[in-house]
Design a protein around this motif. Structure first.
Motif, PDB file in Angstrom:
ATOM      1  N   LEU A 109       0.837  -1.201   0.000  1.00 49.56           N
ATOM      2  CA  LEU A 109       0.000   0.000   0.000  1.00 49.56           C
ATOM      3  C   LEU A 109       0.872   1.253   0.000  1.00 49.56           C
ATOM      4  O   LEU A 109       1.947   1.259   0.609  1.00 49.56           O
ATOM      5  CB  LEU A 109      -0.898   0.022   1.243  1.00 49.56           C
ATOM      6  N   MET A 110       0.392   2.288  -0.687  1.00 51.98           N
ATOM      7  CA  MET A 110       1.138   3.548  -0.704  1.00 51.98           C
ATOM      8  C   MET A 110       1.101   4.185   0.672  1.00 51.98           C
ATOM      9  O   MET A 110       0.070   4.231   1.329  1.00 51.98           O
ATOM     10  CB  MET A 110       0.521   4.495  -1.715  1.00 51.98           C
ATOM     11  N   ARG A 111       2.275   4.657   1.082  1.00 49.82           N
ATOM     12  CA  ARG A 111       2.391   5.231   2.413  1.00 49.82           C
ATOM     13  C   ARG A 111       1.740   6.616   2.478  1.00 49.82           C
ATOM     14  O   ARG A 111       0.848   6.861   3.275  1.00 49.82           O
ATOM     15  CB  ARG A 111       3.866   5.334   2.762  1.00 49.82           C
ATOM     16  N   GLY A 112       2.185   7.511   1.603  1.00 50.46           N
ATOM     17  CA  GLY A 112       1.647   8.874   1.626  1.00 50.46           C
ATOM     18  C   GLY A 112       0.348   8.951   0.858  1.00 50.46           C
ATOM     19  O   GLY A 112       0.259   9.635  -0.165  1.00 50.46           O
ATOM     20  N   ALA A 113      -0.671   8.259   1.348  1.00 54.87           N
ATOM     21  CA  ALA A 113      -1.927   8.215   0.611  1.00 54.87           C
ATOM     22  C   ALA A 113      -3.064   7.932   1.572  1.00 54.87           C
ATOM     23  O   ALA A 113      -2.847   7.561   2.726  1.00 54.87           O
ATOM     24  CB  ALA A 113      -1.876   7.131  -0.464  1.00 54.87           C
TER      25      ALA A 113
ATOM     26  N   GLY B  60      -0.079  12.832   0.968  1.00 53.47           N
ATOM     27  CA  GLY B  60       1.011  12.801  -0.016  1.00 53.47           C
ATOM     28  C   GLY B  60       2.148  13.716   0.382  1.00 53.47           C
ATOM     29  O   GLY B  60       3.326  13.394   0.198  1.00 53.47           O
ATOM     30  N   ARG B  61       1.806  14.864   0.941  1.00 54.28           N
ATOM     31  CA  ARG B  61       2.844  15.828   1.325  1.00 54.28           C
ATOM     32  C   ARG B  61       3.619  15.359   2.551  1.00 54.28           C
ATOM     33  O   ARG B  61       4.819  15.545   2.640  1.00 54.28           O
ATOM     34  CB  ARG B  61       2.187  17.168   1.646  1.00 54.28           C
ATOM     35  N   SER B  62       2.899  14.788   3.525  1.00 55.50           N
ATOM     36  CA  SER B  62       3.555  14.434   4.788  1.00 55.50           C
ATOM     37  C   SER B  62       4.132  13.029   4.755  1.00 55.50           C
ATOM     38  O   SER B  62       4.994  12.691   5.542  1.00 55.50           O
ATOM     39  CB  SER B  62       2.563  14.549   5.938  1.00 55.50           C
ATOM     40  N   GLY B  63       3.618  12.212   3.851  1.00 58.08           N
ATOM     41  CA  GLY B  63       4.058  10.820   3.823  1.00 58.08           C
ATOM     42  C   GLY B  63       3.395   9.969   4.894  1.00 58.08           C
ATOM     43  O   GLY B  63       3.812   8.845   5.158  1.00 58.08           O
ATOM     44  N   VAL B  64       2.366  10.514   5.545  1.00 57.27           N
ATOM     45  CA  VAL B  64       1.677   9.768   6.600  1.00 57.27           C
ATOM     46  C   VAL B  64       0.501   9.015   5.986  1.00 57.27           C
ATOM     47  O   VAL B  64      -0.334   9.617   5.316  1.00 57.27           O
ATOM     48  CB  VAL B  64       1.146  10.729   7.690  1.00 57.27           C
ATOM     49  N   PRO B  65       0.414   7.705   6.191  1.00 56.42           N
ATOM     50  CA  PRO B  65      -0.752   6.995   5.665  1.00 56.42           C
ATOM     51  C   PRO B  65      -2.020   7.377   6.430  1.00 56.42           C
ATOM     52  O   PRO B  65      -1.998   7.463   7.655  1.00 56.42           O
ATOM     53  CB  PRO B  65      -0.398   5.518   5.873  1.00 56.42           C
ATOM     54  N   VAL B  66      -3.082   7.627   5.688  1.00 58.25           N
ATOM     55  CA  VAL B  66      -4.353   8.003   6.299  1.00 58.25           C
ATOM     56  C   VAL B  66      -5.358   6.907   6.003  1.00 58.25           C
ATOM     57  O   VAL B  66      -5.513   6.506   4.847  1.00 58.25           O
ATOM     58  CB  VAL B  66      -4.846   9.345   5.715  1.00 58.25           C
ATOM     59  N   PHE B  67      -6.003   6.387   7.047  1.00 63.98           N
ATOM     60  CA  PHE B  67      -7.017   5.361   6.857  1.00 63.98           C
ATOM     61  C   PHE B  67      -8.367   5.951   7.199  1.00 63.98           C
ATOM     62  O   PHE B  67      -8.587   6.392   8.326  1.00 63.98           O
ATOM     63  CB  PHE B  67      -6.712   4.142   7.732  1.00 63.98           C
ATOM     64  N   LEU B  68      -9.221   5.978   6.206  1.00 59.90           N
ATOM     65  CA  LEU B  68     -10.556   6.505   6.413  1.00 59.90           C
ATOM     66  C   LEU B  68     -11.446   5.310   6.697  1.00 59.90           C
ATOM     67  O   LEU B  68     -11.768   4.526   5.797  1.00 59.90           O
ATOM     68  CB  LEU B  68     -10.989   7.254   5.152  1.00 59.90           C
TER      69      LEU B  68
END
Lengths: 480, 265
Positions: free
Chosen positions: B43-47, B160-168
């Motif tokens: 999975l993409m990290r910054g996404a 994408g900017r922070s590189g933090v994965p976000v899970f909705l």
């Protein structure tokens, strides 16, 4: 003229200038006064309204200094140390205040002196305006004994002895009075003369440090307000740096030209000395407050106070990346707390209990709280024995197919569906904490999995085969 | 310029570069090789990744799957979880010991409770911009009006900017047009029973409903193992062995020995 009931009798509480001239004085009964002057205008005394007015006046005086003591019922003591120059000297400050209150329809007497008790006594009993430094003892010499504020009978005793003024008392050895009236009286005398320090208890917490900016033309635009706040923030951060401290609690006060004051407070999780982070906090707060900052005709004073701080080392450029990152997360938590409220930004601490519902406690991130216990150790190979989600209170379930007395149900009904249990583990008996809740019953917990692979945490209260009510089943949580 | 100053500058530049370029290479693996491959290496990290439960009864499984993904993405960094109040009432409150049982140490978690959808999204976006976070979990209730295409693009952009994965985590929600990199549907699946037919490790059937890179439409049955903090492929065996009290020979599971050591419930 104002009256109030004292021991069932209407007595005069306060009189106007005209009434005083006519010979009326507080303490007189209303009946006596009416007998002397029939056409009196009488109103009921409202001490609460007085207190409210005094508080409003104090709030307005906050523009002069944040250190204000309420001297009930009708006085204020302002600590103006180092404030005079902002108003063109002490005389200018005094004249400015008198004019401001005069416009508001208030008749005030203002005295500036080097000691609070001196100023207080002179304002009530004297005629001096400003007492030069070191002249306090001389200034109060002419005041009547009443200026000491003693109990009525002590005052009477002193005047019976022929002593009419403070000066007369001051000339005699204090041991005499201590023997007759106690330490309290000589203490008061010394404070009055400015010879002993007076303890002050200001109405609001005295800030650790503050910066303020005054405007001849009141400002009202949000950009101006923010720019002002940023300037003050920089000043405050410089002061904090000099003290090697960081701010934990801050307050911005916006004084409107009409005297109203709006205050916005922010708190941080650890000492903060970074202007940018600080401004972001204030911006969050300003965005989040329900009623926006109403500038009315504009603010003519903005003051930024640090109410509480903690020591904060001077940061080194070679501060390692980890600390910087922790700082960034802490800043984020501060901002979220400022916006959503402290009680909504939480972390978990473990609690030493075997009651599953109480095993973890959530506390505000900004609040310091040590773990009362360690999180339970997990043994390798075990599946999760506690669910990540629990229902509070546990949800009752209907058993559609019971099993052997000691086992879990073979089927139960929950959320409009029947769940057939295909696998289970248990019971895990959890005894109630009887010292907390006397009537609680022991619970037998089971982990169960239904035919669709959903895993639940069930418990039973009560036993089969015992006289009385059948056991009841509850669903306490859902495993993933 | 001093040496220390130069270091700071270097770090700053590195940070800026990280923020500006789409980090296509930064992916994290789920532990299931087949799944990773079909996503092009994890999975993409910054996404932003969107996770649904197949039904209301599968919400706990969807949450556990997300916790697993967050742990795969960030083994030790802090995790921020934004939750709408109503989710707690409807689906249960977060139980910290239960998180620990899944491998997410409670002291790593910051929980933000928001009253409404806009609050959840606002806090989530703010958090998604904070690079030191390991993962951000955003859990609104239902289909908040404010969760439109713009909001989901903003989340994607912030991640994408922070590189933090976000899970909705879409508790009680239905798929809407959105910008998520991947979209999953999670359903509880039968666990591999332990001794004495005790329920085993969490098993889910995860379906990839959408993948911006194009690999959608497949599903996997995966098991979460807290000890190694990894998913593993259970395959079909897990599904068929649910009725027996027999310890399976575990053709797919990576930890057969552990089962044998387990005490009886």
């Amino acid at each position: 003229m104002l009256v109030e009931k004292v021991k069932g009798e209407s007595r005069i509480a306060a009189v106007s200038r005209n009434a005083r001239r006519a010979g009326l004085a507080p303490g007189l009964t209303l009946a006596d006064a009416r007998a002397r002057i029939p056409q009196l205008w009488v109103e009921e005394m409202d001490r609460q309204a007085d207190a409210r007015l005094l508080d409003a006046v104090a709030e307005d005086c906050d523009r002069v200094t944040p250190i204000i003591v309420i001297d009930a019922p009708d006085g204020l003591v302002l600590d103006i140390t180092g404030c005079g120059h902002l108003f063109g000297g002490e005389a200018g400050l005094r004249a400015g205040l008198s004019k401001r209150f005069g416009r508001a329809g208030l008749n005030v007497r203002t005295v500036i002196a080097g000691a609070p008790d001196t100023a207080r006594a002179l304002a009530r009993h004297g005629r001096v305006a400003i007492v030069a430094p070191g002249e306090e003892a001389a200034a109060v010499r002419g005041l009547p004994i009443a200026a000491l504020g003693l109990a009525h009978k002590d005052q009477l005793a002193i005047s019976r002895a022929g002593l009419k003024t403070i000066g007369a008392l001051a000339d005699r050895p204090s041991a005499l009075f201590t023997a007759r009236f106690g330490e309290e009286m000589t203490g008061r005398l010394a404070r009055l003369q400015g010879l002993a320090p007076s303890p002050l208890t200001p109405r609001r917490a005295v800030p650790m440090l503050w910066a303020e900016q005054r405007f001849a033309e009141p400002i009202g635009r949000m950009e101006d307000i923010e720019a002002t706040l940023a300037n003050l923030g920089e000043e405050v951060c410089r002061m904090l740096l000099a003290r090697r401290e960081g701010a934990r609690r801050m307050e911005a006060g916006f004084h409107r030209a009409d005297g109203a004051v709006r205050r916005i407070a922010v708190e941080t999780g650890r000492g903060l000395r970074d202007v940018r982070a600080l401004m972001r906090l204030f911006r969050e707060r300003l965005d989040a407050v329900a009623d926006p900052l109403d500038p009315g005709f504009g603010f003519d004073l903005v003051r930024l106070c640090v109410l509480e701080g903690e020591s904060l080392a001077v940061s080194q450029p070679e501060l390692d990346g980890r600390a910087l990152e922790a700082d960034e997360v802490a800043n984020l938590a501060d901002r979220l707390s400022a916006r959503f409220g402290q009680e909504r930004v939480l972390r978990f601490v473990a609690r030493d209990t075997h009651d599953p519902a109480r095993a973890a406690r959530s506390v505000p991130v900004l609040q310091e709280a040590a773990d009362a216990a360690a999180w339970p150790a997990l043994s390798a190979g075990e599946p999760p024995l506690r669910p990540p989600r629990i229902f509070d209170p546990p949800q009752p379930v209907a058993i559609t197919l019971a099993e052997v007395p000691d086992g879990p149900p073979r089927a139960f009904h929950w959320r409009r569906r029947e769940h057939r249990v295909v696998a289970h583990e248990g019971p895990e008996r959890i005894a109630p904490e009887w010292w907390r809740e006397a009537s609680a019953e022991a619970r037998d917990y089971y982990r169960v999995e239904d035919a669709d692979g959903r895993r639940f945490w069930l418990f039973r209260v009560g036993d089969y085969g015992v006289e009385g009510a059948p056991p009841r089943w509850f669903l306490h949580g859902a495993f993933g | 310029m001093s040496k220390a100053g130069l270091e700071v500058l270097k770090r700053e530049v590195a940070r800026l570069e990280r923020g500006s370029s789409p980090i296509a290479s930064a992916r994290f693996s789920t532990g299931v090789a087949d799944l990773d491959n079909s996503l092009g290496g994890g999975l993409m990290r910054g996404a932003m990744h969107e996770v649904f439960a197949a039904s209301m009864l599968d919400e706990a499984s969807a949450a556990a799957f997300v916790i697993g993904l967050a742990l795969r993405a960030a083994p030790s960094a802090p995790v921020l979880w934004v939750r709408q109040d109503f989710v707690g009432l409807e689906l249960g409150e977060i139980h910290a010991p239960g998180l620990a049982e899944l491998g997410l140490s409670p002291e790593r978690l910051i929980l933000v409770k928001a009253r409404d959808g806009p609050g959840v999204l606002r806090a989530g976006e703010e958090a998604a911009r904070c690079p030191p976070l390991g993962a951000v979990i955003i859990e609104p209730w239902g289909n908040p009006k404010t969760l439109d295409l713009v909001a989901s693009r903003r989340l994607m952009l912030a991640a994408g900017r922070s590189g933090v994965p976000v899970f909705l985590l879409r508790a009680g929600g239905a798929p809407l047009p959105g910008a998520a990199a991947t979209r999953w549907s999670v359903k509880a699946a039968a666990s591999v029973p332990l001794e004495a037919s005790a329920p085993g490790h969490p098993v889910f059937e995860v379906s990839l409903m959408r993948d911006r890179a194009g690999g959608a439409g497949r599903s996997w049955i995966v098991e979460w193992n807290r000890d190694v903090r990894s998913f593993s492929d259970v395959g079909d065996e897990g599904g068929s062995s649910l009725s027996g009290g027999v310890v399976p020979v575990s053709s797919g599971g990576p930890h057969p020995e552990e089962h044998g050591l387990r005490r009886a419930g």
